[in-house]
Scaffold this motif. Structure first.
Motif, PDB file in Angstrom:
ATOM      1  N   ALA A 117     -20.998 -92.917  26.102  1.00 30.81           N
ATOM      2  CA  ALA A 117     -20.869 -91.838  27.074  1.00 30.81           C
ATOM      3  C   ALA A 117     -20.834 -90.469  26.402  1.00 30.81           C
ATOM      4  O   ALA A 117     -20.992 -89.452  27.071  1.00 30.81           O
ATOM      5  CB  ALA A 117     -19.623 -92.028  27.932  1.00 30.81           C
ATOM      6  N   ARG A 118     -20.570 -90.433  25.088  1.00 29.84           N
ATOM      7  CA  ARG A 118     -20.621 -89.149  24.377  1.00 29.84           C
ATOM      8  C   ARG A 118     -21.389 -89.338  23.079  1.00 29.84           C
ATOM      9  O   ARG A 118     -20.797 -89.511  22.008  1.00 29.84           O
ATOM     10  CB  ARG A 118     -19.221 -88.588  24.103  1.00 29.84           C
ATOM     11  CG  ARG A 118     -19.280 -87.253  23.340  1.00 29.84           C
ATOM     12  CD  ARG A 118     -17.977 -86.468  23.374  1.00 29.84           C
ATOM     13  NE  ARG A 118     -17.644 -86.043  24.709  1.00 29.84           N
ATOM     14  CZ  ARG A 118     -16.468 -86.267  25.303  1.00 29.84           C
ATOM     15  NH1 ARG A 118     -15.521 -86.916  24.673  1.00 29.84           N
ATOM     16  NH2 ARG A 118     -16.258 -85.848  26.528  1.00 29.84           N
ATOM     17  N   PRO A 119     -22.733 -89.311  23.170  1.00 29.92           N
ATOM     18  CA  PRO A 119     -23.535 -89.585  21.961  1.00 29.92           C
ATOM     19  C   PRO A 119     -23.414 -88.490  20.904  1.00 29.92           C
ATOM     20  O   PRO A 119     -23.515 -88.782  19.718  1.00 29.92           O
ATOM     21  CB  PRO A 119     -24.971 -89.690  22.486  1.00 29.92           C
ATOM     22  CG  PRO A 119     -24.950 -89.309  23.918  1.00 29.92           C
ATOM     23  CD  PRO A 119     -23.551 -89.107  24.372  1.00 29.92           C
ATOM     24  N   VAL A 120     -23.219 -87.246  21.332  1.00 28.38           N
ATOM     25  CA  VAL A 120     -23.084 -86.148  20.365  1.00 28.38           C
ATOM     26  C   VAL A 120     -21.609 -85.737  20.320  1.00 28.38           C
ATOM     27  O   VAL A 120     -21.033 -85.365  21.334  1.00 28.38           O
ATOM     28  CB  VAL A 120     -23.952 -84.928  20.768  1.00 28.38           C
ATOM     29  CG1 VAL A 120     -23.847 -83.834  19.722  1.00 28.38           C
ATOM     30  CG2 VAL A 120     -25.387 -85.353  20.974  1.00 28.38           C
ATOM     31  N   TYR A 154     -18.182 -83.545  19.270  1.00 23.99           N
ATOM     32  CA  TYR A 154     -17.851 -82.125  19.151  1.00 23.99           C
ATOM     33  C   TYR A 154     -17.685 -81.762  17.681  1.00 23.99           C
ATOM     34  O   TYR A 154     -17.212 -82.566  16.876  1.00 23.99           O
ATOM     35  CB  TYR A 154     -16.555 -81.813  19.887  1.00 23.99           C
ATOM     36  CG  TYR A 154     -16.673 -81.875  21.388  1.00 23.99           C
ATOM     37  CD1 TYR A 154     -17.448 -80.955  22.081  1.00 23.99           C
ATOM     38  CD2 TYR A 154     -16.010 -82.861  22.118  1.00 23.99           C
ATOM     39  CE1 TYR A 154     -17.564 -81.013  23.461  1.00 23.99           C
ATOM     40  CE2 TYR A 154     -16.123 -82.927  23.495  1.00 23.99           C
ATOM     41  CZ  TYR A 154     -16.899 -81.991  24.165  1.00 23.99           C
ATOM     42  OH  TYR A 154     -17.012 -82.058  25.520  1.00 23.99           O
ATOM     43  N   LYS A 155     -18.072 -80.525  17.352  1.00 21.78           N
ATOM     44  CA  LYS A 155     -17.857 -80.040  15.982  1.00 21.78           C
ATOM     45  C   LYS A 155     -16.364 -79.803  15.768  1.00 21.78           C
ATOM     46  O   LYS A 155     -15.803 -80.150  14.755  1.00 21.78           O
ATOM     47  CB  LYS A 155     -18.635 -78.724  15.782  1.00 21.78           C
ATOM     48  CG  LYS A 155     -18.431 -78.030  14.438  1.00 21.78           C
ATOM     49  CD  LYS A 155     -19.073 -76.636  14.495  1.00 21.78           C
ATOM     50  CE  LYS A 155     -18.696 -75.770  13.317  1.00 21.78           C
ATOM     51  NZ  LYS A 155     -19.522 -76.030  12.133  1.00 21.78           N
ATOM     52  N   LYS A 156     -15.747 -79.192  16.780  1.00 23.09           N
ATOM     53  CA  LYS A 156     -14.315 -78.951  16.683  1.00 23.09           C
ATOM     54  C   LYS A 156     -13.641 -79.548  17.912  1.00 23.09           C
ATOM     55  O   LYS A 156     -14.113 -79.354  19.029  1.00 23.09           O
ATOM     56  CB  LYS A 156     -14.038 -77.444  16.604  1.00 23.09           C
ATOM     57  CG  LYS A 156     -12.562 -77.142  16.461  1.00 23.09           C
ATOM     58  CD  LYS A 156     -12.300 -75.706  16.085  1.00 23.09           C
ATOM     59  CE  LYS A 156     -10.791 -75.523  15.948  1.00 23.09           C
ATOM     60  NZ  LYS A 156     -10.435 -74.169  15.566  1.00 23.09           N
ATOM     61  N   ARG A 157     -12.561 -80.271  17.713  1.00 23.41           N
ATOM     62  CA  ARG A 157     -11.869 -80.899  18.827  1.00 23.41           C
ATOM     63  C   ARG A 157     -10.379 -80.716  18.637  1.00 23.41           C
ATOM     64  O   ARG A 157      -9.834 -81.028  17.579  1.00 23.41           O
ATOM     65  CB  ARG A 157     -12.212 -82.411  18.837  1.00 23.41           C
ATOM     66  CG  ARG A 157     -11.767 -83.125  20.083  1.00 23.41           C
ATOM     67  CD  ARG A 157     -12.635 -82.708  21.272  1.00 23.41           C
ATOM     68  NE  ARG A 157     -12.243 -83.399  22.474  1.00 23.41           N
ATOM     69  CZ  ARG A 157     -11.415 -82.890  23.392  1.00 23.41           C
ATOM     70  NH1 ARG A 157     -10.887 -81.717  23.221  1.00 23.41           N
ATOM     71  NH2 ARG A 157     -11.129 -83.569  24.481  1.00 23.41           N
ATOM     72  N   SER A 158      -9.713 -80.185  19.644  1.00 26.17           N
ATOM     73  CA  SER A 158      -8.245 -80.171  19.601  1.00 26.17           C
ATOM     74  C   SER A 158      -7.749 -80.699  20.936  1.00 26.17           C
ATOM     75  O   SER A 158      -8.444 -80.625  21.937  1.00 26.17           O
ATOM     76  CB  SER A 158      -7.719 -78.768  19.313  1.00 26.17           C
ATOM     77  OG  SER A 158      -8.438 -77.813  20.038  1.00 26.17           O
ATOM     78  N   TRP A 159      -6.551 -81.246  20.913  1.00 23.58           N
ATOM     79  CA  TRP A 159      -6.047 -81.953  22.082  1.00 23.58           C
ATOM     80  C   TRP A 159      -4.867 -81.225  22.693  1.00 23.58           C
ATOM     81  O   TRP A 159      -4.068 -80.611  22.004  1.00 23.58           O
ATOM     82  CB  TRP A 159      -5.602 -83.367  21.690  1.00 23.58           C
ATOM     83  CG  TRP A 159      -6.687 -84.157  21.051  1.00 23.58           C
ATOM     84  CD1 TRP A 159      -6.891 -84.324  19.707  1.00 23.58           C
ATOM     85  CD2 TRP A 159      -7.750 -84.859  21.699  1.00 23.58           C
ATOM     86  NE1 TRP A 159      -8.005 -85.093  19.491  1.00 23.58           N
ATOM     87  CE2 TRP A 159      -8.546 -85.442  20.697  1.00 23.58           C
ATOM     88  CE3 TRP A 159      -8.091 -85.061  23.037  1.00 23.58           C
ATOM     89  CZ2 TRP A 159      -9.676 -86.207  20.984  1.00 23.58           C
ATOM     90  CZ3 TRP A 159      -9.214 -85.819  23.318  1.00 23.58           C
ATOM     91  CH2 TRP A 159      -9.995 -86.381  22.305  1.00 23.58           C
TER      92      TRP A 159
END
Lengths: 227, 250
Positions: A88-91, A93-98
């Protein structure tokens, strides 16, 4: 397509399979822990309990097959959902914060795999007796059906690495349950805020009790309290 | 203030895309995030370069058109805020900001930060409607609705369909969006005739759009500019289970 195959293909249907099998498994885990804690009453108590189980092979196998079915359903739904989620998310994220950094929710998959590996090891360890030379389940001694669960546990934790693996697995199982038990209630439709507050607390308590209860046995053996 | 922006640039759906770095200079703290991008685009156009494509419409936080990942969070780090309502006072001089489109298989990138969210439209088309009544409008008080249910339905109805829930979900699940529509219509008397058919159809459509499942992480509700409650997903699950018992087709 029949309604059942539609149900089993849907993400919600698969989550319901996961939740229902999880409910069976957490029930077993609690009962298993209570049974095992009889080791603190004494060798006789645990061995009598073991003899009661081993002496009833019919019901024992019904329970075992039920549990295997639940584990199979739990793994099947987890694999199906995980593959779909990865797709469902093939690409990435470069930056991910939660917003939410809770550890339990982040470790559902890895924790589940660790617990799965643990179950295989645990069955080979105490059910099959694969790792121990002197392992003996039960025997007919002077006409009395006698089991040696206590002696097997003491011998089984002679290697501290085994005890450490047990403790690590139980910590992950506890984390898995603190999220899983609550999430299960949501999936099965108990979303009412009344139940929700209770479910969150119950999940925390179940996770803690399982971790503490199950870890107490290898810790007690390794510390020399049980011998 | 002066900022360094790392922006995803992609010429079209087929383009591979890449990050490019721009300096945003003399940014005022009263600018919205989109106004800051407008100023950067003015600079790019003056240099004869292609401006950064992004979506926007109302710029007052109610339409759901704008939205991108700002430093790894949909609509940025500020809770209950759309990208257009995020102001530059939330940032400090010298900050580096990574700006990416929402990422999901069901949200293919059209250009730069613009994604195609028509998968949401197809979910709505599959069941997000009620039986139309012909004739004159009924009296407002002819259909009683309990206050509690009216409030819950209204809270769910505040969803603006921006897609932040999908963007933030580790599984790229659309269940907060779909659950909001199902809760909104399912709790009201007007939504009853199709209630259980609706949940079956909308969930089927959602699944066929290649969204992931809900793991009850709760990241979506925290990222949602309208704070749609996770309860809508539990409500959808309840209705979905009920639908299995209500259905008569084999």
């Amino acid at each position: 397509m029949s309604w059942l195959s539609r149900f089993l293909r849907s993400t919600i249907g698969q989550k319901i399979v996961m939740a229902a099998s999880g409910l069976m498994l957490v029930g077993f885990v609690l009962a298993h822990m209570v049974g095992n804690l009889q080791i603190f009453i004494g060798a006789d108590a645990l061995n009598t309990y073991a003899a009661m189980m081993q002496g009833n092979q019919g019901p024992l196998w019904v329970a075992r097959l039920g549990l295997l079915g639940a584990i199979g359903a739990h793994i099947w739904s987890a694999v199906k959902l995980t593959i779909a989620a990865k797709g469902a998310r093939p690409v990435a994220y470069k930056k991910r914060s939660w917003f939410d950094e809770r550890y339990a929710v982040r470790t559902m998959r890895v924790g589940g795999m660790i617990v799965g590996a643990f179950i295989v090891f645990h069955l080979l360890h105490f059910t099959v007796g694969y790792f121990e030379g002197g392992f003996q389940h039960c025997a007919d001694i002077n006409g009395v059906f006698t089991c040696f669960a206590y002696q097997n546990v003491i011998g089984g934790f002679a290697n501290p690495l085994v005890g450490v693996f047990y403790i690590v697995a139980q910590v992950f199982l506890g984390l898995h349950l603190t999220h899983g038990v609550w999430s299960m209630t949501r999936t099965l439709g108990f979303g009412n805020p009344r139940f929700d507050l209770i479910a969150r607390k119950v999940a925390m308590v179940v996770g803690l009790i399982i971790t503490i209860g199950n870890c107490s046995i290898p810790v007690a053996v390794m510390a020399g309290y049980l011998n | 203030m002066n900022l360094k922006l790392h922006v995803w640039r992609q010429k079209g759906p087929k383009d591979k895309g890449r990050f490019e770095t721009y300096d945003a200079t003399d940014v005022l703290e009263d600018m919205s995030f989109l106004e800051m991008l407008d100023v950067v685009n003015d600079g790019l156009e003056a240099e004869g370069r292609e401006p950064i494509a992004f979506e926007s419409d109302c710029r007052e936080g109610i339409c759901g058109a704008c939205g991108c990942m700002i430093n790894g969070q949909p609509h940025g780090h500020k809770a209950r805020t759309t990208t257009c309502q995020l102001h530059m006072r939330e940032f400090s001089d010298g900050d580096e900001i990574v700006i990416e489109p929402f990422r999901a298989k069901a949200f293919p990138v059209i250009k730069d930060l613009v994604v195609d969210r028509s998968s949401f439209d197809r979910i709505i088309q599959s069941g997000g409607f009620i039986t139309a009544r012909s004739g004159s409008a009924p009296d407002a008080n002819a259909i009683p609705v309990a206050k509690v249910e009216a409030d819950r339905a209204f809270d769910a109805a505040t969803c603006i369909g921006c897609g932040a829930c999908v963007a933030s979900c580790p599984n790229a699940s659309a269940m907060l969006f779909t659950g909001a529509k199902i809760t909104h219509l399912g709790l009201l008397p007007q939504g009853q005739p199709e209630r259980y058919l609706r949940v079956d159809k909308m969930v089927s459509q959602m699944d066929s759009e290649d969204f992931g499942h809900c793991g009850n992480f709760g990241e979506c509700t925290l990222a949602c500019p309208k704070s749609i409650s996770l309860d809508v997903i539990a409500q959808m699950n309840t209705d979905y289970i009920t639908a299995q018992f209500k259905g008569r087709d084999i």
